[in-house]
Design a protein around this motif. Sequence first.
Motif: not given
Length: 255
Positions: A68-69, A62, A41-42, A39, A66
């Motif tokens: 929702h990212s 991603v 976010e990660e 992701r 996944t």
Amino acid sequence: MFVDSHCHLSFAELAGDVGAVLDRMRQAQVTQVLNVCVRMEEFAQVLALARAQADVFATVGVHPDTEHSIEPSVDDLVCAASDPKVLAIGETGLDYYRLAEPLEWQRERFRVHIRAARESRKPLVVHSRAAPEDTLRILREERAADAGGVMHCFTESLEFARSALDLGFYISFSGIVTFRNALTLQQVVPHIPGDRLLIETDAPYLAPVPYRGKVNEPAWVVQVAHKLAELRSESVEAIGRLTTGNFRRLFGVQA
Ligand SMILES: [Zn+2]
Ligand SMILES: [Zn+2]
């Protein structure tokens, strides 16, 4: 010596104790590990670990599961991949097993990753589950052979492997190959050219025999090497040398 070509050290099961996980990895003579991003976010956390540890490398991408990212653009991925510790784009690909609805967004995301890999001249880490035809079709349409990469956690047929090899891809086996019910997959192993073979854990998932059901970790890639040695009638040392050399060639890593 060995390398783990695919794991997730930033997942909760491993992240809390990553120092001990890396100690056990080094004791097992696993000299390098690719920590794979799933992701956007990660990514900061994945990159920070790679910058802090000489033997840990990063990817950016991603995962197809996944939903929702933050959806990265080609430029986002190319920019993130400009860091020398980011070795590859992914993991990306198609997964028609977990999600059954129309998956045009998965295919579009996969195309974006392939374009980023070509532009950044870094290989792809491809996840393909229950989607062999579409995976190969999109790889061809987007000219993924220009970037190359790996079919990670390989579970598909020999026919699929040959098509991936034709595109210049490497084939990576995980702990699944040690499972007693993996006979069909085990029969694929001897047919993969030695210079295209990789091993991985996909930790924290898919712990190999005799650790099935436990939280997997990079040290246990050695069990995958043992199984490949048995299936290819080679020594464990030879499999370790071979897969380590392949890893370094594909991802452009020094010893
Ligand atoms: Zn995967
Ligand atoms: Zn993975």
